[in-house]
Design a protein around this motif. Structure first.
Motif, mmCIF file in Angstrom:
data_model
loop_
_atom_site.group_PDB
_atom_site.id
_atom_site.type_symbol
_atom_site.label_atom_id
_atom_site.label_comp_id
_atom_site.label_asym_id
_atom_site.label_seq_id
_atom_site.Cartn_x
_atom_site.Cartn_y
_atom_site.Cartn_z
ATOM 1 N N GLN A 156 0.887 -1.121 -0.055
ATOM 2 C CA GLN A 156 0.277 0.553 -0.334
ATOM 3 C C GLN A 156 1.080 1.029 -0.146
ATOM 4 O O GLN A 156 0.700 3.093 -0.798
ATOM 5 N N LEU A 157 2.129 1.096 0.721
ATOM 6 C CA LEU A 157 3.152 2.573 1.047
ATOM 7 C C LEU A 157 3.551 2.528 -0.354
ATOM 8 O O LEU A 157 3.520 3.568 -0.705
ATOM 9 N N HIS A 158 3.727 1.343 -1.394
ATOM 10 C CA HIS A 158 4.203 1.307 -2.384
ATOM 11 C C HIS A 158 3.855 2.336 -3.281
ATOM 12 O O HIS A 158 3.819 3.197 -3.967
ATOM 13 N N GLY A 159 1.784 1.995 -3.466
ATOM 14 C CA GLY A 159 0.742 2.764 -3.955
ATOM 15 C C GLY A 159 1.079 4.156 -3.521
ATOM 16 O O GLY A 159 0.847 4.698 -4.507
ATOM 17 N N CYS A 160 1.111 4.372 -2.442
ATOM 18 C CA CYS A 160 1.145 5.912 -2.403
ATOM 19 C C CYS A 160 2.411 6.630 -2.790
ATOM 20 O O CYS A 160 2.597 7.413 -3.509
#
Length: 574
Positions: free
Chosen positions: A245-249
């Protein structure tokens, strides 16, 4: 002649200094300020220049710049002497000298003494003053917090961030969060400080909660530092979803190609089991991978047992001309230990010498370990002896390495040298030493070392130490003494102790004690099939086929299944 220095080039400044000293040129205040900024190479000459300009005596800015020159040059005594004679000290003067004291490790006394003098001279501190005091000393954080409240600065984002860090160091995370809530206008720096504090404290929940609040209350203005701090908390396989999810952010924010973000993502995927492909994809996305990027890839591959892939990445790095640092060498040396490639290990050793990192203790320890794993105890000892300094890890690796090579006496000699050197062994050192005595049949020495650990070094034995002693006694055929040791140490409820005893019973064919030990393990760890297998081997060795069949029936009834064996040569199921 009056001269404006704004257009002067640095190479002309020395000549201008000489001409000024003879009165050939003069400066106005603004030109002098520019001149002083450019005079970073010669604080004393710039000071002389200012002393000749009598009409500037009441102007604090040039004096502060000279003070800053002395401080940046590390001339703290001269800076103090100049500070004492500045005709018009102001808050900048004090901030400059307080910062210098903090940088030179004189924070607790020097900085606070200056702060007290500042208050006595009725010079009002500002947010920079309090922030530097808080950054340099957490001992008086409550008093400084009180002062900031009286001055109306505690709600300042700059001071608030420093208070958060100070409270975290001396009071813990909860106090830091409580202080953070006092900040009226939280900026990105304030949020980043708190999130980083949460990450350093290992509180993933708080770090993620604050990140979500930052996006909601702070207008979503997170940056590279924010994401790298939150990514630090993703260190287990269960954290992979959060990491993705942080990668997506980072993709949405356009930060995914930034080097720090890429490095943090590589580490996250490697630690959380995200797979080699994901880590490589992130690495190839980074616009300008640095040595940290390469080291993160190599270290991650090693941690996941992918030694050949790690070696390939290292070769690519060297081909592209990237120079190693001490952390890279420490990460790449285990690769060739895993591959048991002594020649390649020696090549890395030569690069270490050429790069000037041969004196680094961490690199030296990795070299010793690599040589032992490649089967060369002689090279390992040579690497150890050429190190300028040794830490506890250095001695422990030597003891463990000699033990694994069956050189128990050499390991004991290393331990005696450790004691003579004044280095304090730790629990891991003693575990390696007792294990060495166990495999080398040095029972008396092993028992003495165990008692020395407890009585002389006040190290409380862990279950692993006790298991090693049990194994040592059992291997030597002293099975009754091993069982008695379990009772004396009060570890009858520790399955590891009985497993160790059961293993030595299998060596000596001690059926009765083996049965008791197996029953203990089955009782304490009913989900494990290991005791069934070991006891079955004891029955088979004693040709007790009937008992073995009954034991097999118990194993089937327990719904446990023995792991399928494979033939190493053929790869077929056994």
């Amino acid at each position: 002649m009056f001269l404006n220095l704004k257009c002067a080039k640095p190479r002309h400044l020395c000549e201008l200094l000489k001409r000024f000293s003879f009165g050939a040129v003069s400066f106005d205040v603004h030109s002098l300020a520019h001149f002083l900024d450019a005079c970073m190479y010669d604080a004393t000459a710039a000071h002389a220049c200012l002393l000749k300009s009598h009409d500037l005596a009441g102007c604090s800015s040039p004096w502060n710049k000279i003070l800053n020159l002395y401080c940046r040059s590390g001339l703290l005594r001269r800076a103090q002497q100049l500070f004492d004679v500045i005709p018009s000290r102001d808050v900048v003067s004090y901030n400059t000298l307080i910062s210098a004291h903090a940088r030179q490790g004189r924070a607790t006394f020097g900085s606070l003494q200056l702060y007290s003098r500042m208050l006595c001279e009725n010079i009002k501190p500002n947010h920079v003053t309090l922030s530097m005091l808080l950054a340099s000393s957490s001992m008086l954080v409550e008093q400084i917090h009180s002062h900031s409240t009286k001055m109306g600065l505690n709600s300042n984002a700059f001071v608030g961030g420093a208070l958060v860090s100070g409270y975290e160091r001396c009071r813990g995370l909860e106090e830091a969060i409580r202080t953070f809530e006092e900040i009226e206008e939280m900026d990105a720096v304030s949020w980043n400080i708190l999130i980083d504090v949460c990450a350093r404290r290992g509180s993933k929940r708080h770090a993620v909660d604050m990140f979500c609040r930052m996006r909601k209350e702070g207008g979503g203005a997170f940056d590279c530092f924010t994401l790298t701090s939150v990514l630090k908390t993703c260190s287990e396989r269960g954290d992979l979803s959060l990491g993705m999810q942080l990668h997506g952010c980072s993709w949405k924010a356009g930060l995914v190609r930034d080097t720090p973000i890429g490095n943090a993502l590589i580490t996250m995927y490697m630690k959380c089991g995200g797979g080699l492909d994901s880590a490589v994809e992130v690495f190839r996305t980074i616009l300008d991978p640095n040595i940290i990027s390469w080291t993160a890839m190599i270290a991650g591959l090693v941690q996941n047992g992918l030694a050949k892939e790690a070696a390939s990445f290292y070769c690519e790095m060297v081909y592209l001309g990237m120079m190693e640092n001490e952390f890279c060498f420490t990460s790449v040396l285990p690769v060739f230990g895993m591959l048991v490639s002594l020649d390649h290990g020696r090549m890395i050793h030569s690069r270490i010498i050429k790069s000037g990192f041969c004196c680094d203790v961490m690199v030296g320890n990795a070299l010793i370990d690599m040589y032992f794993k490649c089967g060369s105890a002689e090279d390992a000892q040579m690497a150890f002896e050429t190190m300028r300094n040794h830490d506890t890890v250095s001695w422990t690796i030597m003891i463990l390495g000699f033990g694994q090579h069956g050189k128990g006496e050499e390991a004991l000699q290393i331990f005696r040298a450790l004691e003579r050197s004044g280095t304090s062994p730790d629990s891991v050192t003693f575990l390696a030493l007792i294990s060495t005595c166990s495999h080398g049949g040095l029972v008396e020495e092993g028992i003495k070392i165990f008692h020395s650990m407890v009585n002389d070094y006040n190290i409380k034995p862990k279950r692993e130490h006790c298991a090693c002693v049990i194994d040592m006694l059992g291997r030597a055929g002293k099975l009754s003494e091993a069982e008695k040791f379990i009772q004396e140490m009060g570890i009858e409820r520790d399955p590891l102790a009985w497993e160790s005893l059961l293993g030595t019973c299998a060596i000596h064919g001690a059926t009765e004690l083996g049965e008791r030990s197996a029953e203990k393990v089955m009782e304490l760890e009913p989900h494990k099939d290991g005791p069934y297998v070991l006891l079955s081997n004891i029955y088979a060795a004693q040709k007790m086929w009937e008992e073995k069949v009954k034991l097999r029936g118990r194993l089937d009834a327990s719904m446990l299944a023995k792991d399928v064996g494979y033939s190493w040569s053929s790869g077929f199921k056994a």
